[in-house]
Design an enzyme around this catalytic site. Structure first.
Site, PDB file in Angstrom:
ATOM      1  N   GLY A 160      11.562   4.070   4.087  1.00 37.03           N
ATOM      2  CA  GLY A 160      12.045   5.034   3.838  1.00 37.03           C
ATOM      3  C   GLY A 160      13.007   4.190   2.915  1.00 37.03           C
ATOM      4  N   GLU A 213       3.921   2.579   5.373  1.00 38.04           N
ATOM      5  CA  GLU A 213       3.855   3.548   5.950  1.00 38.04           C
ATOM      6  C   GLU A 213       1.905   2.932   7.031  1.00 38.04           C
ATOM      7  OE1 GLU A 213       7.364   5.016   4.492  1.00 38.04           O
ATOM      8  OE2 GLU A 213       5.637   3.830   3.596  1.00 38.04           O
ATOM      9  N   ALA A 218      12.517   3.759   7.890  1.00 33.66           N
ATOM     10  CA  ALA A 218      12.489   4.672   8.835  1.00 33.66           C
ATOM     11  C   ALA A 218      12.638   4.252   9.520  1.00 33.66           C
ATOM     12  CB  ALA A 218      11.930   5.838   9.261  1.00 33.66           C
ATOM     13  N   GLU A 264      12.201   5.253  -0.541  1.00 30.74           N
ATOM     14  CA  GLU A 264      12.889   6.428  -0.834  1.00 30.74           C
ATOM     15  C   GLU A 264      13.443   6.476  -1.296  1.00 30.74           C
ATOM     16  OE1 GLU A 264       8.864   8.355   1.158  1.00 30.74           O
ATOM     17  OE2 GLU A 264       9.719   7.138   3.226  1.00 30.74           O
TER      18      GLU A 264
END
Ligand code: T1G
Length: 689
Positions: free
Chosen positions: A102, A125, A63, A105
């Site tokens: 992300g 993370e 992200a 993911e």
């Protein structure tokens, strides 16, 4: 389409390419067009399969970290993954470089993942004080099982493509043109026909028989988390994936994520993420870099051997110089032993050990350093010895070679003056063990040329170090602030605190170890020798050393150690010694609490940091944070001393320093003007009004 997301047809296969340099972070300006592309391709009957890939050097590396803490913009990652899982035709993620956070993911939202052989996949993370917030804790265990998912999420360490294939995370690994192979993989898969099961519906790896082992791992994790919330939250969320229905576990993951992303720990660790990258930037014009092909290291002792290993680990051939064959062989034998330990531990393959040892060339002849592009001196910490070494080096080193000293305290400018090329000279202050510790204080001497500095900062990153450029002063940034942190330690003991109380205050704060325990581990005789060399004293530590109590290695120091064990036991002899010294000095006993310990150790340290900024010894407050987190074990969840000052409250810190200055008159408590300005402006970088 947009500049950041493009679609290209290869027959009935649609290739969606994300292009958001430098690391294809999933910023809002990527997410929006990506969502549109996926929805339109889902509903386009002529498209039989969808491949998602990235341009540039890596797949999506996560992200957009800079968006955290700001109002969320839709669609977010979860919405995109939810749409991916509504697509009936096969979706394939083609992973090269890194698929992180992300990014992984997003790939977990696809039916298939294929990877380049050199790719690395992970959910890091936890290193940002977070847990995966895009469904990673719920989908990953469905592919690799809860235990593997737990170790990947709790460590945050990416795994290689081969390991990912073995674990069931990726479906195929390729060499060569990944996009072409992804397109043919997609068309073959589409031709075979579905149905294609989204990861969310795959439960066969969720075996509750793993629960006892899982809970055991989780307990071990909690024991070593030292107050960090993210590892526990990540583990809890994977456990939810095992115990709860998918959507409930996903909602629980979200709730944990929202709590962490708004918390101080994640703010601190996100600060450190960018601070480390900022520290490697040298403000001003780019003067280019010199080529470094071979490195020389003078001195094969503990530091020299570790430094040589750091360069060999980075793939550099190393010439290791010692005064005698005997000393050289001893140094090389230690290096060989250290690599052997890594092989035994499984952190290094036998081939890699062999390859690294083949990079070493031992010598006792200075002439053998003539072909080195960089020569690092790591000899005895004495000015005369250092000057003699650089005098001899100056005669043999080739023109343009960079000369570096590994001194931790001596005046780098004075050493530089002992060679005829001060523009090619600087300090490289490694931390012991140098092949392990990430921090490298790069000391810019008065005449160090900009290209030399840029070369060494870049080289540091290439050998996996975290570089911080510092100016010349006694103890540079780290050791200078360490001295300020330590200056009240003995006084605290004389006034009534015990070594255990002081150390407890530090471990409660989040340090791996307190100063007295650390002293015993490192050996009290080292500090004693340094103090004697600088005509300084420490009432209690000197007395202990005069009695031969050097700490763990002698079974007694500030603590007692029975039969060679590492367990630190109270040492009544020391407590009696402290009482005697206090009586001798007429110091009254009183109760001392944790807050006072922190005030009289960490506040002066921050104050010293402010002086370091004033003097320009460090360019940024965040550089100081990077030094302390990577070199001295400052708790990452607090972001480093200068960041923590903001959390603690700079008003309070200046007020308490004024109090202690009033009480003691000691200079370490005299508030630096830069600290007062931080209290007024809230910024370390605010200029004087
Ligand atoms: N967001 C924003 N900027 C990023 C970024 C990111 N995710 N990753 C890197 N950058 C910037 C970095 O600051 C630098 O900028 C430049 O890119 C090059 O990076 C919902 C919550 C990928 C291994 O933790 O580990 O996804 O200094 O110098 O050495 O669950 O970058 O040039 O201006 O590090 O080649 C999870 C973070 C996010 C991976 C490349 N992802 N990145 O290393 O280059 S949280 C991560 C890295 C998340 C979801 C959650 C490394 C790298 P500048 P660099 P590098």
């Amino acid at each position: 389409m947009s500049d950041f997301v493009s679609t290209k047809r290869h027959g009935n296969v649609a290739l969606v390419t994300i292009d958001n340099p430098p690391v294809n972070a999933l910023s809002f300006h990527v997410r929006e067009p990506l969502m549109q592309a996926l929805v339109s391709l889902r509903d386009e009957p002529s498209v039989a399969a969808i491949v998602m890939a990235c341009a540039g050097r890596t797949f999506v590396a996560g992200a957009e970290i800079t968006e955290f803490g700001k109002p969320a913009q839709q669609p977010d990652l979860r919405a995109i993954v939810a749409v991916l899982e509504t697509i009936a035709k096969p979706t394939i993620a083609a992973i090269h470089g890194t698929a992180l956070g992300g990014g992984l993911e997003l790939a977990l939202g696809c039916h298939f993942r294929i990877a380049d052989r050199t790719a690395r996949l992970g959910l890091p993370e936890v290193k940002l004080g977070l847990l995966p917030g895009g469904g990673g804790t719920v989908r990953l265990p469905r592919l690799v099982g809860p235990l593997k998912a737990l170790s990947m999420i709790a460590s945050g360490t990416p795994i290689g493509a081969a390991e990912a294939l073995a674990a069931g995370l990726v479906d195929a690994v390729f060499d060569g043109d990944l996009t072409a192979q992804a397109v043919s993989f997609a068309s073959e898969t589409a031709a075979k026909g579905g149905p294609f099961t989204p990861v969310r519906d795959r439960n066969d790896r969720l075996d509750r028989a793993d629960l006892p082992a899982f809970d055991k791992e989780m307990a071990a994790l909690a024991a070593k988390a030292r107050g960090l919330e993210a590892p526990i939250a990540g583990a809890q969320s994977v456990r939810n994936a095992l115990m709860l229905p998918f959507d409930e576990a996903l909602a629980a993951e979200r709730a944990l994520f929202v709590t962490l992303v708004g918390g101080d720990q994640s703010r601190a660790q996100r600060h450190l993420f960018f601070a480390e990258r900022e520290a490697a930037k040298i403000p001003g014009k780019d003067f280019g870099k010199r080529k470094i092909a071979r490195v020389g290291v003078i001195g094969a002792g503990t530091m020299g051997g570790g430094i040589a290993m750091a360069f060999a680990n980075g793939g550099f051939p190393v010439t290791l110089l010692e005064t005698t064959q005997e000393a050289l062989q001893r140094g090389l034998a230690t290096i060989d032993k250290n690599y052997g330990v890594s092989v035994t531990r499984g952190s290094l393959s036998e081939d890699a050990r062999r390859e690294r040892l083949d990079l070493f060339r031992g010598s006792t002849d200075y002439a053998d350093l003539a072909d080195c592009d960089l020569i690092v001196e790591a000899v005895f910490e004495e000015m005369a010895v250092k000057k003699e070494v650089f005098g001899r080096l100056d005669a043999v080193a080739k023109s343009g070679a960079i000369l570096a000293t590994n001194t931790s305290y001596l005046d780098v400018n004075e050493i530089a003056a002992s060679a005829s090329r001060p523009q090619d000279f600087l300090g490289m202050h490694f931390f012991s063990p140098a092949n392990v510790m990430k921090l490298l204080e790069i000391v810019r001497a008065d005449k160090t040329s900009p290209d030399v500095l840029a070369t060494i900062v870049d080289l540091a990153r290439r050998i996996g170090k975290v570089p911080v450029v510092v100016g010349v002063c006694h103890g540079f940034v780290g050791n200078r602030m360490l001295a300020a942190r330590g200056s009240e330690l003995e006084t605290l003991l004389l006034e009534g605190a015990t070594p255990r109380q002081v150390d407890q205050a530090f471990t409660d704060f989040g340090w791996p170890m307190g100063p007295f325990r650390m002293g015993d581990l490192a050996g009290l005789d080292i500090g004693w020798r340094n103090r004697k060399a600088r005509r300084q004293t420490a009432v209690i530590a000197d007395a202990l050393c005069e009695q031969g109590h050097f700490g763990q290695k002698t079974g007694s120091g500030f603590y007692r150690y029975e039969n060679g064990s590492r367990a630190a036991l109270p040492n009544p002899e020391v407590e009696a010694l402290i009482r005697d010294k206090a009586a001798e000095k007429g110091v009254a006993l009183r109760a001392i609490g944790t807050d006072e310990v922190i005030e009289r150790t960490l506040y002066p340290m921050i104050n010293e940091g402010a002086k370091i900024l004033e003097e320009g010894i460090a360019a940024r407050a965040s550089d100081i944070d990077v030094v302390w987190v990577n070199g001295y074990g400052f708790p990452v969840g607090k972001g480093g001393p200068m960041f923590w000052a903001g959390l603690e409250g700079v008003d309070k810190i200046t007020r308490r320093l004024d109090h202690w200055h009033g009480q003691t008159g000691k200079d370490i408590f005299r508030v630096a003007s830069r600290l007062r300005r931080m209290a007024e402006t809230g910024s370390w970088d605010a200029v004087a009004s």
